[in-house]
Design a protein around this motif. Structure first.
Motif, PDB file in Angstrom:
ATOM      1  N   VAL A 218      -4.288  -0.952   2.902  1.00 39.16           N
ATOM      2  CA  VAL A 218      -4.535  -0.041   2.490  1.00 39.16           C
ATOM      3  C   VAL A 218      -6.356   1.075   3.604  1.00 39.16           C
ATOM      4  O   VAL A 218      -6.181   1.734   2.577  1.00 39.16           O
ATOM      5  N   SER A 219      -6.280   1.015   4.393  1.00 40.79           N
ATOM      6  CA  SER A 219      -6.545   1.634   5.165  1.00 40.79           C
ATOM      7  C   SER A 219      -5.624   2.806   5.546  1.00 40.79           C
ATOM      8  O   SER A 219      -7.183   3.947   5.264  1.00 40.79           O
TER       9      SER A 219
ATOM     10  N   ALA B  94       0.624  -1.117   0.250  1.00 41.90           N
ATOM     11  CA  ALA B  94       0.084  -0.200  -0.420  1.00 41.90           C
ATOM     12  C   ALA B  94       0.930   1.318   0.183  1.00 41.90           C
ATOM     13  O   ALA B  94       0.389   2.434  -0.103  1.00 41.90           O
ATOM     14  N   GLY B  95       2.474   1.440  -0.318  1.00 40.47           N
ATOM     15  CA  GLY B  95       2.989   2.094  -0.401  1.00 40.47           C
ATOM     16  C   GLY B  95       3.479   3.045   1.286  1.00 40.47           C
ATOM     17  O   GLY B  95       4.090   4.118   1.485  1.00 40.47           O
TER      18      GLY B  95
ATOM     19  N   GLN C 264      -4.378   4.655   2.107  1.00 48.10           N
ATOM     20  CA  GLN C 264      -4.758   5.698   1.304  1.00 48.10           C
ATOM     21  C   GLN C 264      -6.797   5.644   1.908  1.00 48.10           C
ATOM     22  O   GLN C 264      -7.038   6.926   1.178  1.00 48.10           O
ATOM     23  N   GLN C 265      -7.245   5.053   2.426  1.00 49.22           N
ATOM     24  CA  GLN C 265      -8.902   5.089   2.623  1.00 49.22           C
ATOM     25  C   GLN C 265      -8.637   6.438   3.297  1.00 49.22           C
ATOM     26  O   GLN C 265      -9.379   6.853   3.334  1.00 49.22           O
ATOM     27  N   GLU C 266      -7.743   6.551   4.115  1.00 53.58           N
ATOM     28  CA  GLU C 266      -7.953   7.890   5.369  1.00 53.58           C
ATOM     29  C   GLU C 266      -7.302   8.959   4.275  1.00 53.58           C
ATOM     30  O   GLU C 266      -7.837   9.966   4.258  1.00 53.58           O
ATOM     31  N   MET C 267      -6.424   8.758   3.380  1.00 52.16           N
ATOM     32  CA  MET C 267      -5.783   9.684   2.901  1.00 52.16           C
ATOM     33  C   MET C 267      -7.140  10.469   2.109  1.00 52.16           C
ATOM     34  O   MET C 267      -7.363  12.287   1.305  1.00 52.16           O
ATOM     35  N   ILE C 268      -7.784   9.607   1.455  1.00 50.40           N
ATOM     36  CA  ILE C 268      -9.218  10.442   0.473  1.00 50.40           C
ATOM     37  C   ILE C 268     -10.180  10.966   1.801  1.00 50.40           C
ATOM     38  O   ILE C 268     -11.114  12.021   1.072  1.00 50.40           O
ATOM     39  N   GLU C 269     -10.334  10.303   2.559  1.00 50.78           N
ATOM     40  CA  GLU C 269     -11.211  10.985   3.827  1.00 50.78           C
ATOM     41  C   GLU C 269     -10.951  12.451   4.039  1.00 50.78           C
ATOM     42  O   GLU C 269     -11.487  13.665   3.949  1.00 50.78           O
TER      43      GLU C 269
END
Length: 499
Positions: free
Chosen positions: A394-395, A128-129, A397-402
């Motif tokens: 991956v979570s 996920a980087g 990345q989800q928080e970055m979108i939030e």
């Protein structure tokens, strides 16, 4: 010279060039660099990385010195080099946590001696980087595992992100409830109720090698203050929960901000403070945001955590994991996400006071996070994984979108996911930006994250701990670990069948 080397190397790559390499030298050719410490984008750069450091960022047309001819060329055309992401609030599952589990199935699993489970979790972060992860407390054996893993990763013997291991310090819950004094357990550093034991707990954590301290909410007023003050004397960062309010030995809001931590671990913690007396009013939102900014406290919002909890409350199910990441969730985590282990799906969780206001709390936290950002409060990206529905890696990345959805600019989201976390957990080790002389904890993206923050998921590979990991190699190693995970699944199924 660079163009010639690029063409020559790309035309003659062997299969070994796709594998993760030992610490050495690489030249990322003709790449767009997003340093992230400014708003600039450096186009068509050639970035030389040697022994885990960014040695040189060459402008277009610049010649590479002859001494750099040994560098392995990585094609950066059309790609973007950004700082590696950091999960600033995670609870990493380890084999030690499995052995400490109270679950009758999980605690009996045979794991072998090769740390196969731990290796899979660490690889998942890299996929996920995520090149850095701050663990905010676990069980005793889990912490021992993480301290060991931190050294193994740093030495290059295990592939994974740079770990920052926090020590959670908490008092017994009864000590901050309206209970007779006789019911409060005697104070000890493991569960302190006195200032002396709180300070001792911090010193013990320092001696054991923990990176930071997590004060938790069930410390009484004076013990909370002692933990925060002693951590500062010991040069240790504090990030955690705000203290409980409303009891004889509890802090009040003024006390909590008069003795601040370096970082508040959730926007939800501030929402909890706003629920006392004011019922999430707009005026209280401004007062809390002002107090955080005035005291120069950083915040890890963990908005995706609240969103996931609200989703479980409303839908009575664990939200789906994005994309093909669902296939990467290991069987132990899946068992932990299912009833009865998942308390968020229990009737007791639904019946607690205020449960029907969870959605309002999430909305308040989102607006509050935006107000914190507008006031210049340093925000970091944290997830609380592996809370049900939030997979490691991956979570982030989800928080970055939030954070993008509440109004942060894409460049500010990148800073929250990288530079701000480095400044919080490792300020003496550099800025975390993509600059000459900095550590090469980096992500190579196939698309521009400033055009669309969702592009942070389009990862070509990562640099971490002095090594280059192409995505194909990360996936290959994760696939090799499938046999281990399948063996765990068979153990779980056999245990269920026997009961």
């Amino acid at each position: 010279m660079i163009a010639y080397l690029l063409a020559l190397t790309l035309g003659a790559q062997s299969p070994a060039a796709d594998a993760a390499s030992a610490a050495g030298a690489w030249l990322v050719a003709d790449v767009s660099v997003i340093p992230a410490d400014t708003d600039e984008v450096l186009r068509h750069r050639n970035v030389l990385i040697r022994d885990g450091r960014i040695v040189r960022i060459l402008a277009p047309g610049a010649k590479a010195p002859v001494s750099d001819a040994d560098a392995t060329i990585i094609d950066g055309r059309g790609k973007y080099l950004v700082p590696g992401f950091v999960d600033a609030h995670v609870h990493i599952a380890t084999e030690g946590a499995i052995r400490d589990s109270k679950d009758p199935v999980i605690s009996t699993l045979e794991l072998g001696q090769a740390h196969g489970y731990d290796r899979q979790v660490m690889l998942g972060f890299l996929k996920a980087g995520v090149t850095g992860a701050a663990n905010l407390g676990g069980s005793a054996r889990s912490d021992e595992d993480l301290l060991w893993l931190r050294g193994e990763i740093a030495a290059g013997r295990i592939a994974g992100p740079q770990l920052y291991v926090g020590k959670r310090i908490n008092g017994p819950r009864v000590a901050v409830a309206l209970q007779p004094a006789s019911t409060v357990p005697a104070s000890k550093p493991e569960a302190p109720t006195t200032a002396a034991d709180g300070a001792a707990a911090v010193r013990q954590a320092r001696e054991r090698g923990y990176d930071f301290i997590k004060p938790y909410q069930f410390l009484n007023r004076e013990t909370y203050r002692a933990v925060v003050d002693e951590a500062r004397r010991q040069g240790m960062v504090t990030t955690g929960h705000l203290p409980e309010l409303g009891c004889a030995s509890c802090a009040d809001r003024a006390f909590a901000f008069a003795h601040p931590m370096d970082n508040i671990a959730h926007s939800e913690e501030l929402t909890r403070f706003a629920r006392i007396g004011s019922d999430l009013s707009p005026q209280d939102l401004d007062a809390l945001a002002d107090a955080v900014a005035e005291r120069k406290i950083a915040v890890t919002p963990t908005l995706v955590t609240l969103k996931t909890i609200v989703g479980m409350y409303v839908q009575r199910a664990v939200p789906p994991v994005p994309g093909d990441w669902a296939t990467r969730v290991d069987p132990v985590t899946r068992l932990d996400w299912a009833p009865p282990a998942n308390r968020y799906l229990s009737q007791a969780f639904r019946d607690q006071d205020g449960a029907d206001t969870f959605s309002a709390g999430y909305d308040f936290a989102r607006v509050l996070t935006r107000q914190l950002w507008k006031r210049g409060v340093p925000l970091t990206v944290g997830t609380d994984a592996s809370l049900p529905g939030l997979a490691f890696g991956v979570s982030v990345q989800q928080e970055m979108i939030e954070l993008r959805e509440v109004g942060l600019r894409p460049i500010d989201v990148l800073r929250a996911a990288s530079i701000n976390a480095h400044r919080l957990f490792d300020p003496k080790a550099g800025s975390g930006a993509v600059r000459e002389g900095e550590r090469a904890n980096l992500v190579l993206l196939d698309a521009d994250p400033l055009a669309d923050i969702h592009n942070v998921a389009k990862i070509a590979g990562v640099f971490t701990q002095g090594r280059w990991w192409p995505m194909a190699e990360i996936d290959r190693r994760l696939d090799e670990g499938r046999a281990f995970e399948q063996a765990l699944s068979r153990q779980i199924q056999a245990h269920k069948a026997g009961h």
